[in-house]
Design a protein around this motif. Structure first.
Motif, short mmCIF file in Angstrom:
data_model
loop_
_atom_site.label_atom_id
_atom_site.label_comp_id
_atom_site.label_asym_id
_atom_site.label_seq_id
_atom_site.Cartn_x
_atom_site.Cartn_y
_atom_site.Cartn_z
N VAL A 1 0.85 -1.19 0.00
CA VAL A 1 0.00 0.00 0.00
C VAL A 1 0.89 1.24 0.00
N ARG A 2 0.59 2.17 -0.92
CA ARG A 2 1.35 3.41 -1.02
C ARG A 2 0.42 4.60 -1.19
N ASP A 3 0.96 5.77 -0.91
CA ASP A 3 0.23 7.03 -1.03
C ASP A 3 0.53 7.61 -2.41
N TYR A 4 -0.44 7.57 -3.31
CA TYR A 4 -0.26 8.09 -4.67
C TYR A 4 -0.84 9.50 -4.74
N ILE A 5 -0.06 10.42 -5.31
CA ILE A 5 -0.48 11.81 -5.39
C ILE A 5 -0.43 12.28 -6.84
N HIS A 6 -1.46 12.98 -7.25
CA HIS A 6 -1.53 13.49 -8.62
C HIS A 6 -0.43 14.52 -8.83
N LEU B 1 4.08 16.00 1.15
CA LEU B 1 3.07 16.21 0.12
C LEU B 1 2.54 14.85 -0.30
N GLY B 2 1.37 14.53 0.19
CA GLY B 2 0.70 13.27 -0.11
C GLY B 2 -0.78 13.44 0.12
N THR B 3 -1.53 12.38 -0.09
CA THR B 3 -2.99 12.47 0.08
C THR B 3 -3.41 12.09 1.49
N GLY B 4 -2.54 11.34 2.20
CA GLY B 4 -2.93 10.83 3.50
C GLY B 4 -3.72 9.54 3.40
N ARG B 5 -3.82 9.00 2.20
CA ARG B 5 -4.57 7.75 1.98
C ARG B 5 -3.68 6.78 1.21
N GLY B 6 -3.78 5.51 1.54
CA GLY B 6 -2.99 4.50 0.85
C GLY B 6 -3.84 3.71 -0.13
N ASP C 1 1.09 11.79 6.48
CA ASP C 1 0.22 12.71 7.20
C ASP C 1 0.49 14.08 6.61
N PRO C 2 -0.40 14.60 5.77
CA PRO C 2 -0.14 15.88 5.10
C PRO C 2 -0.73 17.08 5.83
N SER C 3 -1.09 16.92 7.11
CA SER C 3 -1.81 17.98 7.81
C SER C 3 -0.97 19.24 7.99
N ALA C 4 0.35 19.11 8.09
CA ALA C 4 1.18 20.30 8.26
C ALA C 4 1.14 21.18 7.02
N SER D 1 -3.78 21.08 -0.02
CA SER D 1 -4.13 19.67 0.14
C SER D 1 -4.32 19.06 -1.23
N ALA D 2 -4.18 17.75 -1.33
CA ALA D 2 -4.35 17.05 -2.60
C ALA D 2 -5.84 16.89 -2.87
N ASP D 3 -6.28 17.36 -4.05
CA ASP D 3 -7.71 17.35 -4.37
C ASP D 3 -8.11 16.22 -5.32
#
Length: 342
Positions: free
Chosen positions: A229-234, A260-265, A301-304, A312-314
């Motif tokens: 499982v990985r965090d994929y970001i556009h 910089l990530g989505t916070g979801r795997g 965790d992209p909250s910072a 945030s990643a949309d």
């Protein structure tokens, strides 16, 4: 602002250059075109409706980067230039340390000489190593496990020491996760040299017929479907993150670190399924043994970044796959079949 983008013809660099142009910034791209194509910049100019000042050069040539930075009053540098294949770094570590670390030192010397002290650095989540604590926070220990990751970690250490010694510097370390997707037009996208090292571009090349099947490394991980499982970001979300960091540094000094990530795997099988839906065909795949050192799960965790940058990643995984497929379908052999054309 007048911004120098090193490695600006590459995958993330070209999309960030597009965002910088659209935001009204003046951009100079410095790239050796070893792992990129000038055709990407032709297309970026066409999409943005604005021109790029392109300078072909290598950061291992100190005089070349000194000349570029000395020619004009730059406000900031966004630094992408570097080699990035984990496997290749294991096979040829000296090339990676020389290219990534020495090249960055040459850039920093040239910036200091030109009195340019604002830098957005393209770091990576690989600096976290094999941490099992999820989600990954910026405060987590960094312990890269391969030469590529260690070059990123060493550059982070260099920049940390630099900003501690001279408070005039403003530096952002952007630790991003797994970029995917392409500009929605399909005109610019990822064009890896040789066999892709990352999952999504490999899946895309299978879908377009350049490879027979996807090899899935491991099916017995402690995850819902047994695959990693990985965090994929556009890539467009990622590019916009660089723009947000640059804006933040315009009124701040010191060093700042943001995931910089989505916070979801998403699992390997989820990616294959979503890409199959985007391409309208089943993506053939086979299970093989795990790769040594691969973690079962990794996500940010992209909250910072949200708190500090308002970023945030949309875009979700489905959009990443649709946009990536639009690029690959329109450019089955990447930029190589359209060199010199916009």
């Amino acid at each position: 602002m007048k911004v120098l983008v090193t490695g600006g013809a590459g995958y993330i660099g070209s999309h960030t250059t597009y965002c910088l142009l659209r935001a009204g910034h003046e951009v100079v791209v410095f790239d050796n075109l070893v792992n990129s194509s000038a055709a990407s910049l032709d297309r970026v100019q066409d999409l943005a409706g604005r021109s790029i000042d392109f300078r072909r050069g290598d950061l291992l040539d100190p005089d070349a980067i000194e000349r570029v930075l000395g020619e004009a009053a730059f406000d900031a540098v966004v630094h992408f230039a570097g080699l990035k294949a984990v496997g290749e770094s294991v096979q040829n570590p000296l090339m990676y340390y020389r290219n990534n670390v020495v090249g960055t030192l040459n850039l920093l010397d040239a910036m200091e000489n030109a009195a340019v002290r604002t830098l957005v650095f393209s770091s990576s989540a690989t600096v976290y190593g094999a941490s099992s604590d999820m989600p990954l926070l910026e405060e987590a220990p960094i312990n890269a496990t391969n030469p590529y990751g260690r070059t990123k970690q060493q550059i982070e250490d260099i920049l940390t020491d630099l900003t501690a010694s001279d408070r005039r510097w403003s530096v952002a370390l952007l630790r991003y996760f797994n970029p995917a997707g392409a500009h929605e037009s399909g005109r610019i996208g990822e064009d890896p040299q040789g066999v892709p090292n990352n999952l999504v571009p490999f899946v895309a090349q299978v879908a377009v017929g350049r490879h027979e099947k996807v090899r899935v490394f491991g099916k017995d991980y402690p995850t819902p479907d047994g695959t990693g499982v990985r965090d994929y970001i556009h890539v467009m979300d990622l590019a916009e993150g660089h723009l947000a960091a640059l804006q933040f540094l315009n009124s701040a000094t010191g060093i700042f670190r943001w995931n910089l990530g989505t916070g979801r795997g998403s699992s390997v099988l989820e990616v294959i399924q979503k890409f199959s839906e985007a391409a309208g065909c089943a993506i053939p795949h086979e299970f093989v043994d795990r790769r040594p050192g691969d973690a079962a799960v990794s996500y940010a965790d992209p909250s910072a970044a949200l708190a500090d940058l308002g970023w945030s990643a949309d875009r979700d995984l489905a959009q990443m796959c649709h946009d990536h497929w639009r690029w690959q379908k329109s450019n089955p052999m990447g930029y190589s079949e359209a060199l010199g054309t916009p």
